[in-house]
Design a protein around this motif. Structure first.
Motif, PDB file in Angstrom:
ATOM      1  N   LEU A 111       0.710  -0.960   0.291  1.00  0.00           N
ATOM      2  CA  LEU A 111      -0.035  -0.327  -0.334  1.00  0.00           C
ATOM      3  C   LEU A 111       1.356   1.460  -0.299  1.00  0.00           C
ATOM      4  O   LEU A 111       0.088   2.072  -0.134  1.00  0.00           O
ATOM      5  N   LEU A 112       2.093   1.314   0.090  1.00  0.00           N
ATOM      6  CA  LEU A 112       3.358   2.346   0.390  1.00  0.00           C
ATOM      7  C   LEU A 112       3.194   2.206  -1.820  1.00  0.00           C
ATOM      8  O   LEU A 112       3.724   4.117  -1.688  1.00  0.00           O
ATOM      9  N   LEU A 113       2.727   2.113  -2.386  1.00  0.00           N
ATOM     10  CA  LEU A 113       2.948   1.823  -3.690  1.00  0.00           C
ATOM     11  C   LEU A 113       2.814   3.172  -4.178  1.00  0.00           C
ATOM     12  O   LEU A 113       3.056   4.529  -5.122  1.00  0.00           O
ATOM     13  N   PRO A 114       0.904   2.932  -3.943  1.00  0.00           N
ATOM     14  CA  PRO A 114       0.253   4.515  -4.368  1.00  0.00           C
ATOM     15  C   PRO A 114       0.001   5.346  -3.110  1.00  0.00           C
ATOM     16  O   PRO A 114      -0.616   6.207  -4.036  1.00  0.00           O
ATOM     17  N   THR A 115       0.389   5.443  -2.443  1.00  0.00           N
ATOM     18  CA  THR A 115       0.525   7.380  -1.207  1.00  0.00           C
ATOM     19  C   THR A 115       1.855   6.769  -1.548  1.00  0.00           C
ATOM     20  O   THR A 115       1.933   8.695  -1.471  1.00  0.00           O
ATOM     21  N   LEU A 116       2.799   6.779  -0.955  1.00  0.00           N
ATOM     22  CA  LEU A 116       4.135   7.032  -0.949  1.00  0.00           C
ATOM     23  C   LEU A 116       4.916   7.931  -1.872  1.00  0.00           C
ATOM     24  O   LEU A 116       5.411   9.666  -1.281  1.00  0.00           O
ATOM     25  N   PRO A 117       4.269   8.394  -3.270  1.00  0.00           N
ATOM     26  CA  PRO A 117       4.876   8.988  -4.011  1.00  0.00           C
ATOM     27  C   PRO A 117       4.397  10.663  -3.524  1.00  0.00           C
ATOM     28  O   PRO A 117       5.092  11.823  -3.931  1.00  0.00           O
ATOM     29  N   TYR A 118       3.159  10.580  -3.179  1.00  0.00           N
ATOM     30  CA  TYR A 118       2.002  11.688  -3.443  1.00  0.00           C
ATOM     31  C   TYR A 118       2.509  12.222  -1.863  1.00  0.00           C
ATOM     32  O   TYR A 118       2.487  13.496  -1.593  1.00  0.00           O
ATOM     33  N   THR A 119       3.094  11.765  -0.875  1.00  0.00           N
ATOM     34  CA  THR A 119       3.242  11.911   0.040  1.00  0.00           C
ATOM     35  C   THR A 119       4.598  12.585   0.076  1.00  0.00           C
ATOM     36  O   THR A 119       4.742  13.556   0.882  1.00  0.00           O
TER      37      THR A 119
END
Length: 260
Positions: A111-119
């Motif tokens: 779940l870090l894949l779709p969230t971490l870039p935005y963060t």
């Protein structure tokens, strides 16, 4: 276009889809409690990792330039250019070898894949908005990094912290394919509970699960509002010296009051 018409269209786009998911009758699904517990724990863990990694990465690349930094930004943003599900197939095979498939930790990491870039992008913009000179002054004011974050950096980047929390929550809740693939149906989140119910005959249970999908971001949003508001008030009290016994004693003496 008139502002009232624009507002009406926006309200219609938001409210009308929600009318259809309001159940006429309520029945409690016993599986929903375990699913909600897993979902909340997953959101908390994913959000915490996003804050820790995104804060460090955003701070590292905010005030630097060069080819290496541009390459790092490209690699960080790679999941946004490629279908996340495509990357997940490769991760799934790796997770099987590592024993992380069908595990809470495996779903958490994917779940870090779709969230971490935005963060990372949000934190990068937040640090750039503060400015490099401001960051240097903070270091001079408070050398201890933990105290500096508590008293200075955190409150000043409150909007970035709130944006990351809300964005990660919404994205994590909406991931059906990733959770189904990596979790294998063992790690059940609320999306996995809702989507199959719509294809079956349990429309009432599906609507109840959807209500939770809608309610959780609002609940987390209001909780974080209270947390950040309390944080800012506490920092102000501490900086004002209201909790300093020596300063309070001097104030009482100035007022001519003897305390026993």
């Amino acid at each position: 276009m008139r502002p009232t018409l624009v507002k009406s269209l926006l309200i219609g786009l938001i409210v009308l889809p929600l009318i259809g998911v309001i159940p006429t009758t309520w029945t409690w699904n016993p599986r929903l409690l375990d699913t909600l517990t897993t979902t909340v724990l997953m959101i908390m863990a994913v959000t915490l990792l996003n804050h820790l990694i995104g804060y460090a990465a955003g701070k590292a690349i905010a005030f630097r330039t060069g080819r290496l930094i541009r390459l790092m930004e490209l690699l960080i943003s790679l999941p946004l250019f490629l279908p996340v599900l495509l990357l997940s197939f490769g991760l799934y095979l790796t997770w099987i070898r590592l024993g992380l498939a069908d595990q809470f930790l495996g779903v958490l990491l994917v779940l870090l894949l779709p969230t971490l870039p935005y963060t990372i992008r949000i934190y990068t913009n937040g640090f750039q908005a503060l400015g490099e000179q401001m960051m240097e002054q903070m270091i001079l004011i408070q050398p201890n990094r933990f105290k500096r974050f508590f008293f200075l950096t955190g409150p000043m980047m409150r909007s970035s912290l709130q944006s990351v929390t809300l964005l990660v929550t919404v994205i994590a809740l909406s991931q059906y394919a990733l959770v189904a693939l990596i979790g294998g149906g063992v790690v059940r989140m609320i999306a996995l509970e809702a989507f199959p119910l719509y294809t079956g005959n349990s429309l009432v249970a599906a609507k109840e699960a959807t209500i939770w999908l809608i309610a959780l971001p609002f609940l987390i949003y209001f909780v974080q509002l209270m947390v950040f508001s309390s944080w800012v008030r506490l920092v102000r009290r501490l900086l004002d010296g209201r909790n300093d016994p020596a300063r309070n004693e001097d104030i009482w003496k100035e007022k001519g009051v003897t305390r026993h």
